[in-house]
Design an enzyme around this catalytic site. Structure first.
Site, PDB file in Angstrom:
ATOM      1  N   HIS A   1      68.107  14.476  69.176  1.00  9.46           N
ATOM      2  CA  HIS A   1      67.804  15.212  70.415  1.00  9.46           C
ATOM      3  C   HIS A   1      68.195  16.685  70.318  1.00  9.46           C
ATOM      4  O   HIS A   1      67.446  17.561  70.722  1.00  9.46           O
ATOM      5  CB  HIS A   1      68.498  14.558  71.617  1.00  9.46           C
ATOM      6  CG  HIS A   1      67.900  13.223  71.966  1.00  9.46           C
ATOM      7  ND1 HIS A   1      68.368  12.433  72.985  1.00  9.46           N
ATOM      8  CD2 HIS A   1      66.863  12.535  71.431  1.00  9.46           C
ATOM      9  CE1 HIS A   1      67.648  11.326  73.059  1.00  9.46           C
ATOM     10  NE2 HIS A   1      66.737  11.372  72.119  1.00  9.46           N
TER      11      HIS A   1
ATOM     12  N   SER B   1      54.345  13.582  65.060  1.00  5.06           N
ATOM     13  CA  SER B   1      55.035  12.488  64.408  1.00  5.06           C
ATOM     14  C   SER B   1      55.493  12.943  63.033  1.00  5.06           C
ATOM     15  O   SER B   1      55.041  13.970  62.526  1.00  5.06           O
ATOM     16  CB  SER B   1      54.075  11.301  64.264  1.00  5.06           C
ATOM     17  OG  SER B   1      54.666  10.304  63.465  1.00  5.06           O
ATOM     18  N   ARG B   2      56.379  12.120  62.447  1.00  5.33           N
ATOM     19  CA  ARG B   2      56.770  12.421  61.065  1.00  5.33           C
ATOM     20  C   ARG B   2      55.638  12.070  60.113  1.00  5.33           C
ATOM     21  O   ARG B   2      55.611  12.508  58.981  1.00  5.33           O
ATOM     22  CB  ARG B   2      58.005  11.586  60.677  1.00  5.33           C
ATOM     23  CG  ARG B   2      59.260  11.940  61.420  1.00  5.33           C
ATOM     24  CD  ARG B   2      60.297  10.855  61.224  1.00  5.33           C
ATOM     25  NE  ARG B   2      59.825   9.570  61.710  1.00  5.33           N
ATOM     26  CZ  ARG B   2      60.424   8.399  61.510  1.00  5.33           C
ATOM     27  NH1 ARG B   2      61.531   8.347  60.808  1.00  5.33           N
ATOM     28  NH2 ARG B   2      59.914   7.279  62.006  1.00  5.33           N
TER      29      ARG B   2
ATOM     30  N   TYR C   1      57.097  17.950  63.615  1.00  5.18           N
ATOM     31  CA  TYR C   1      57.587  18.289  64.952  1.00  5.18           C
ATOM     32  C   TYR C   1      57.537  19.809  65.154  1.00  5.18           C
ATOM     33  O   TYR C   1      57.219  20.298  66.240  1.00  5.18           O
ATOM     34  CB  TYR C   1      59.022  17.783  65.133  1.00  5.18           C
ATOM     35  CG  TYR C   1      59.196  16.265  65.070  1.00  5.18           C
ATOM     36  CD1 TYR C   1      58.120  15.396  65.185  1.00  5.18           C
ATOM     37  CD2 TYR C   1      60.463  15.699  64.919  1.00  5.18           C
ATOM     38  CE1 TYR C   1      58.299  14.012  65.133  1.00  5.18           C
ATOM     39  CE2 TYR C   1      60.654  14.323  64.868  1.00  5.18           C
ATOM     40  CZ  TYR C   1      59.563  13.489  64.968  1.00  5.18           C
ATOM     41  OH  TYR C   1      59.752  12.129  64.935  1.00  5.18           O
TER      42      TYR C   1
ATOM     43  N   ASP D   1      73.152   4.234  75.104  1.00  3.42           N
ATOM     44  CA  ASP D   1      71.806   3.700  75.334  1.00  3.42           C
ATOM     45  C   ASP D   1      71.570   3.377  76.805  1.00  3.42           C
ATOM     46  O   ASP D   1      70.611   3.862  77.410  1.00  3.42           O
ATOM     47  CB  ASP D   1      71.614   2.440  74.475  1.00  3.42           C
ATOM     48  CG  ASP D   1      70.184   1.935  74.515  1.00  3.42           C
ATOM     49  OD1 ASP D   1      69.264   2.763  74.665  1.00  3.42           O
ATOM     50  OD2 ASP D   1      69.971   0.706  74.407  1.00  3.42           O
TER      51      ASP D   1
ATOM     52  N   LYS E   1      67.311  10.661  77.447  1.00  7.96           N
ATOM     53  CA  LYS E   1      68.727  10.332  77.563  1.00  7.96           C
ATOM     54  C   LYS E   1      69.120   9.480  76.358  1.00  7.96           C
ATOM     55  O   LYS E   1      68.237   8.774  75.825  1.00  7.96           O
ATOM     56  CB  LYS E   1      69.044   9.606  78.860  1.00  7.96           C
ATOM     57  CG  LYS E   1      68.135   8.471  79.311  1.00  7.96           C
ATOM     58  CD  LYS E   1      67.822   7.330  78.461  1.00  7.96           C
ATOM     59  CE  LYS E   1      68.899   6.478  77.879  1.00  7.96           C
ATOM     60  NZ  LYS E   1      68.393   5.346  77.060  1.00  7.96           N
TER      61      LYS E   1
ATOM     62  N   ASP F   1      58.502   3.567  71.279  1.00  8.26           N
ATOM     63  CA  ASP F   1      58.349   2.758  72.502  1.00  8.26           C
ATOM     64  C   ASP F   1      58.294   3.605  73.763  1.00  8.26           C
ATOM     65  O   ASP F   1      57.387   3.480  74.579  1.00  8.26           O
ATOM     66  CB  ASP F   1      59.562   1.833  72.648  1.00  8.26           C
ATOM     67  CG  ASP F   1      59.355   0.561  71.899  1.00  8.26           C
ATOM     68  OD1 ASP F   1      58.321   0.450  71.206  1.00  8.26           O
ATOM     69  OD2 ASP F   1      60.236  -0.323  71.988  1.00  8.26           O
ATOM     70  N   ILE F   2      59.303   4.462  73.907  1.00 11.87           N
ATOM     71  CA  ILE F   2      59.404   5.203  75.155  1.00 11.87           C
ATOM     72  C   ILE F   2      58.327   6.285  75.247  1.00 11.87           C
ATOM     73  O   ILE F   2      57.836   6.591  76.346  1.00 11.87           O
ATOM     74  CB  ILE F   2      60.830   5.765  75.363  1.00 11.87           C
ATOM     75  CG1 ILE F   2      61.028   6.246  76.792  1.00 11.87           C
ATOM     76  CG2 ILE F   2      61.169   6.843  74.392  1.00 11.87           C
ATOM     77  CD1 ILE F   2      60.871   5.166  77.801  1.00 11.87           C
ATOM     78  N   ALA F   3      57.937   6.819  74.113  1.00 16.40           N
ATOM     79  CA  ALA F   3      56.863   7.833  74.115  1.00 16.40           C
ATOM     80  C   ALA F   3      55.584   7.211  74.682  1.00 16.40           C
ATOM     81  O   ALA F   3      54.842   7.856  75.441  1.00 16.40           O
ATOM     82  CB  ALA F   3      56.628   8.348  72.703  1.00 16.40           C
TER      83      ALA F   3
END
Ligand SMILES: NC(=O)c1ccc[n+]([C@@H]2O[C@H](COP(=O)([O-])OP(=O)(O)OC[C@H]3O[C@@H](n4cnc5c(N)ncnc54)[C@H](OP(=O)(O)O)[C@@H]3O)[C@@H](O)[C@H]2O)c1
Length: 324
Positions: A79, A36-37, A58, A177, A97, A14-16
């Site tokens: 992370h 991506s995996r 990665y 989160d 984050k 989503d955030i990517a």
């Protein structure tokens, strides 16, 4: 560096996707690679954002010589591993984050970046909105006097409990989160707290909601709350000796404040361009061009201090993740 900064993204969630959209409006930055995996996810993301290089691991992106800087957008528990891998390959990193699961992990990441003199920053995008710069200017100009109290919250209600945010193995829960937003804000305004008092409601090994009161030198206080099963107003207040600033909802993606001084309210709006992620992209690009290894707006010492505060808060709840 006269050419544009070439970005790679690790993770295609989503955030990517939001980050890639934000990056696309920054003039001196371009997205050149994604990892991506799975080939399927890399290709789908590549198609969506016209990214030519699609890595199926990665590690392969970390070693890509055509990439200047990497954005890590995997779940929290990855992370540290992903960032260390990029730094070992000599790549600057913007890491989502929460920067890591705990202060121990964060310390390892910061230590390696500093040893190798490579840029590293936590992607706390809220700090880079133009209206947040204005808020900092108002405070520095003493318009509201000494800030004595801060109140901020970030809570949402998720119905999808299969989401990894509900899973302790990923470092789930509201604090890491979204609680990190008000916590990061209080660290930026007041520094590190000298006292912390907090409670939470734990369910399934993660915090569904929590509140904390942080005390600072001179009696200054921050009151913060977060949740993943309760929608909260998502507003922030800075209360000073001469006036106050109210950051309208959603304060973590801000464009409007009310400045109240001497009984008069002034509405100040600075609409953000793009989707807002572009400002942190621009900050990283600026730092890289200036040869800086840290951002002054989101310094690594502050990231470490935030992680330590989150550790203390979780200790008070006896919330330990399986990997700890
Ligand atoms: N700054 C912000 O506004 C903001 C907003 C939301 C989230 N975030 C942060 O960004 C990070 C990612 O959140 P998200 O909402 O984008 O999550 P997400 O939609 O689940 O995406 C995470 C991505 O990480 C990769 N991944 C690697 N191992 C995984 C695993 N075991 N399970 C699931 N995904 C895995 C996947 O990409 P591949 O399949 O391509 O490898 C996946 O698409 C979190 O740390 C979160 O706190 C920040």
């Amino acid at each position: 560096m006269n050419r544009s900064i070439r970005w790679g993204i690790i993770g295609t969630g989503d955030i990517a996707k939001k980050f890639a959209a934000g990056l696309s409006v920054v003039p001196d930055s371009e997205l050149v690679a994604v990892a991506s995996r799975t080939k399927k996810n890399a290709d789908a993301f590549g198609e969506l954002f016209h990214v030519a290089k699609r890595h199926e691991s990665y590690q392969s992106l970390a070693e890509d010589r055509d990439v200047d800087v990497i954005y890590v957008s995997t779940p929290h528990n990855l992370h540290k591993e992903n960032t260390l891998m990029c730094l070992r390959a000599g790549k600057p990193v913007l890491c989502e984050k929460p920067f890591a699961i705990n202060a121990g992990e964060a310390t390892e990441m910061v230590r390696l970046a500093r040893e190798r003199k490579i840029f590293l920053m936590e992607a706390m995008w809220t700090r880079f909105f133009p209206i947040m710069t204005k808020v900092r200017e108002i405070i520095a100009a003493n318009v509201i006097g000494e800030v004595r109290m801060l109140m901020a919250d970030f809570g949402y209600r998720s119905e999808d409990q299969s989401f990894w945010v509900f899973d302790p193995k990923f470092g789930g829960g509201g604090l890491l989160d979204v609680g990190i937003y008000p916590l990061s804000f209080s660290h930026q305004i007041f520094g590190s707290p000298s006292e912390i008092s907090s409670i939470s409601h734990l369910h399934g090994g993660v915090d569904e909601q929590s509140a904390a009161i942080l005390g600072y030198e001179g009696g200054r206080i921050a009151i913060i709350a977060s949740a993943i099963r309760t929608e909260t107003p998502q507003v922030a207040y800075l209360l000073g000796t001469k006036g106050r600033i109210y950051i309208h909802s959603p304060w973590w993606k801000p464009e409007t404040i009310t400045l109240s001084v001497n009984g008069k309210d002034e509405l100040i709006q600075i609409p953000f361009q793009g989707n807002g992620y572009n400002y942190e992209v621009a900050e990283v690009a600026r730092c890289l061009r200036e040869g800086k290894t840290e951002s002054d707006t989101m310094p690594l010492d502050e990231t470490l201090s935030i992680m330590k505060t989150m550790d203390t808060i979780r200790r008070q709840w006896k919330l330990k993740y399986p990997m700890e």
